[in-house]
Design an enzyme around this catalytic site. Structure first.
Site, mmCIF file in Angstrom:
data_model
loop_
_atom_site.group_PDB
_atom_site.id
_atom_site.type_symbol
_atom_site.label_atom_id
_atom_site.label_comp_id
_atom_site.label_asym_id
_atom_site.label_seq_id
_atom_site.Cartn_x
_atom_site.Cartn_y
_atom_site.Cartn_z
ATOM 1 N N ASN A 1 4.352 5.604 -1.251
ATOM 2 C CA ASN A 1 2.986 6.128 -1.247
ATOM 3 C C ASN A 1 2.994 7.346 -0.333
ATOM 4 O O ASN A 1 3.015 7.203 0.881
ATOM 5 C CB ASN A 1 2.028 5.038 -0.729
ATOM 6 C CG ASN A 1 0.606 5.564 -0.560
ATOM 7 O OD1 ASN A 1 0.293 6.689 -0.955
ATOM 8 N ND2 ASN A 1 -0.252 4.748 0.045
ATOM 9 N N LYS B 1 0.752 9.372 0.273
ATOM 10 C CA LYS B 1 -0.568 9.635 0.875
ATOM 11 C C LYS B 1 -0.892 11.127 0.739
ATOM 12 O O LYS B 1 -0.514 11.740 -0.259
ATOM 13 C CB LYS B 1 -0.590 9.137 2.319
ATOM 14 C CG LYS B 1 -0.161 7.649 2.393
ATOM 15 C CD LYS B 1 -0.449 6.969 3.684
ATOM 16 C CE LYS B 1 0.007 5.514 3.617
ATOM 17 N NZ LYS B 1 -0.290 4.747 4.819
ATOM 18 N N HIS C 1 -6.090 0.651 -1.886
ATOM 19 C CA HIS C 1 -5.361 0.773 -0.611
ATOM 20 C C HIS C 1 -6.356 0.630 0.541
ATOM 21 O O HIS C 1 -7.507 1.060 0.430
ATOM 22 C CB HIS C 1 -4.654 2.133 -0.548
ATOM 23 C CG HIS C 1 -3.704 2.234 0.597
ATOM 24 N ND1 HIS C 1 -4.117 2.509 1.880
ATOM 25 C CD2 HIS C 1 -2.364 2.050 0.659
ATOM 26 C CE1 HIS C 1 -3.050 2.501 2.678
ATOM 27 N NE2 HIS C 1 -1.979 2.227 1.974
ATOM 28 N N GLU D 1 -6.713 2.248 3.147
ATOM 29 C CA GLU D 1 -7.310 3.521 3.593
ATOM 30 C C GLU D 1 -8.481 3.904 2.695
ATOM 31 O O GLU D 1 -9.482 4.459 3.155
ATOM 32 C CB GLU D 1 -6.225 4.616 3.617
ATOM 33 C CG GLU D 1 -5.301 4.427 4.809
ATOM 34 C CD GLU D 1 -3.882 4.929 4.599
ATOM 35 O OE1 GLU D 1 -3.644 5.706 3.667
ATOM 36 O OE2 GLU D 1 -3.002 4.516 5.390
ATOM 37 N N GLU E 1 -0.474 -5.587 2.400
ATOM 38 C CA GLU E 1 -0.295 -4.618 3.477
ATOM 39 C C GLU E 1 -1.242 -4.946 4.630
ATOM 40 O O GLU E 1 -2.414 -4.555 4.601
ATOM 41 C CB GLU E 1 -0.620 -3.201 2.987
ATOM 42 C CG GLU E 1 0.288 -2.684 1.894
ATOM 43 C CD GLU E 1 0.320 -1.156 1.873
ATOM 44 O OE1 GLU E 1 1.410 -0.613 1.872
ATOM 45 O OE2 GLU E 1 -0.751 -0.518 1.881
ATOM 46 N N GLY F 1 1.628 2.315 9.411
ATOM 47 C CA GLY F 1 1.800 3.530 10.224
ATOM 48 C C GLY F 1 1.932 3.275 11.708
ATOM 49 O O GLY F 1 1.848 4.209 12.507
ATOM 50 N N SER G 1 4.965 -0.220 7.727
ATOM 51 C CA SER G 1 6.111 0.120 8.588
ATOM 52 C C SER G 1 7.442 -0.402 8.061
ATOM 53 O O SER G 1 8.311 -0.798 8.840
ATOM 54 C CB SER G 1 5.852 -0.358 10.030
ATOM 55 O OG SER G 1 4.739 0.314 10.583
HETATM 56 P P1 13P Z 1 3.708 2.991 6.415
HETATM 57 O O1 13P Z 1 4.961 2.640 5.650
HETATM 58 O O2 13P Z 1 3.682 4.407 6.897
HETATM 59 O O3 13P Z 1 3.389 1.986 7.465
HETATM 60 O O4 13P Z 1 2.494 2.933 5.352
HETATM 61 C C1 13P Z 1 2.343 1.794 4.564
HETATM 62 C C2 13P Z 1 1.352 2.059 3.513
HETATM 63 O O5 13P Z 1 0.167 2.194 3.771
HETATM 64 C C3 13P Z 1 1.847 2.198 2.141
HETATM 65 O O6 13P Z 1 0.809 2.159 1.221
#
Ligand code: 13P
Length: 252
Positions: free
Chosen positions: A9, A11, A97, A99, A169, A175, A215
């Site tokens: 992803n 982002k 997601h 976010e 997740e 992150g 992560s």
């Molecule tokens: P990270 O791998 O940066 O922690 O992000 C995970 C994520 O949100 C994937 O959709």
């Protein structure tokens, strides 16, 4: 029997040119492998350039989007439809997601409509679920995740649900560099599978792929992927570097 699926992803990162270069860099390191489904999910505007790079290099890398609207067209300023994604060769779409839920007000109901629409259009939805740190500390993980899965698949018939992927997740792991322990991740991925089994049946649940995200890195992927209920990873940061993402696809 469940083919592992490692999805990046991206982002809101990388321009079209940078995205095409990244997918070329990934392919250089994973060319020929077909034991794992590798998928990249660039920002919308990067999709044509990444799709062209995939086609030019005859890469077996799946192409996904990070979101979509459930309608095919209409007065929805700023949105992108499933038919538009299909026209670009997209095969997967991340739905719900954290976010998008936390920063852009996505609701369980909207997630449900998007999952249904993705499946109706032949796209593989990667439906995300996961608890906040506060919810985990309050012992609410099971309730939160079960509820998100039940809402995401609400009233979706069995034959449609079977094509989906679910990504667990935990928000506190995204992150932060602090991934869930393999045991904790596996426990909740197992819960996701049991919930799908309750909604449909054991056969469907046994066939459905459940990813862990948060992560995931070259240093923890092998242990995470060795867990019985973890069938893949949804990856943010480590998906932006070709060697790191390739290493995830080549987990052992
Ligand atoms: P990270 O791998 O940066 O922690 O992000 C995970 C994520 O949100 C994937 O959709």
């Amino acid at each position: 029997m469940r083919k592992p699926i490692i999805a990046g992803n991206w982002k809101m990162n990388l321009t079209p040119v940078e995205g095409a270069a990244l997918v070329e860099g990934i392919w250089k390191e994973i060319a020929g492998q077909d034991a794992v489904e590798a998928v990249v999910c660039p920002p919308f505007v990067d999709i044509p350039a990444v799709a062209a790079a995939i086609e030019k290099g005859s890469m077996s890398i799946g192409l996904g989007a990070q979101n979509m609207h459930w309608s095919e067209s209409g007065a929805f300023t700023g949105e992108v439809s499933p038919t538009m994604l299909l026209a670009l060769g997209v095969g997967y779409v991340i739905i719900g997601h954290s976010e998008r839920r936390q920063l852009f007000g996505e609701t369980d109901q909207g997630v449900n409509r998007k999952v249904g629409s993705a499946i109706d259009h032949g796209l593989v939805p990667i439906m995300c679920c996961g608890e906040t740190l506060k919810q985990r500390e309050a012992g609410q993980t099971e309730d939160v995740v079960t509820n998100q899965v039940k809402c995401g698949f609400f009233e979706l018939p069995r034959d449609k649900a079977a094509a989906s992927v679910i990504a667990y997740e935990p928000i506190w792991a995204i992150g932060t560099g602090k991934a869930a322990t393999p045991a904790d991740a596996d426990e909740v991925c197992g819960l996701v599978r049991r919930t799908v089994g309750e909604l449909y049946d054991d056969d469907l649940a046994e066939g459905m792929r459940v990813q862990y995200g948060g992560s995931v890195s070259p240093s923890n992927v092998d242990e995470l992927m060795s867990m019985p209920n973890i069938d893949g990873a949804l990856v943010g940061g480590a998906s932006l570097k070709a060697p790191d993402f390739a290493r995830l696809v080549k987990f052992s």
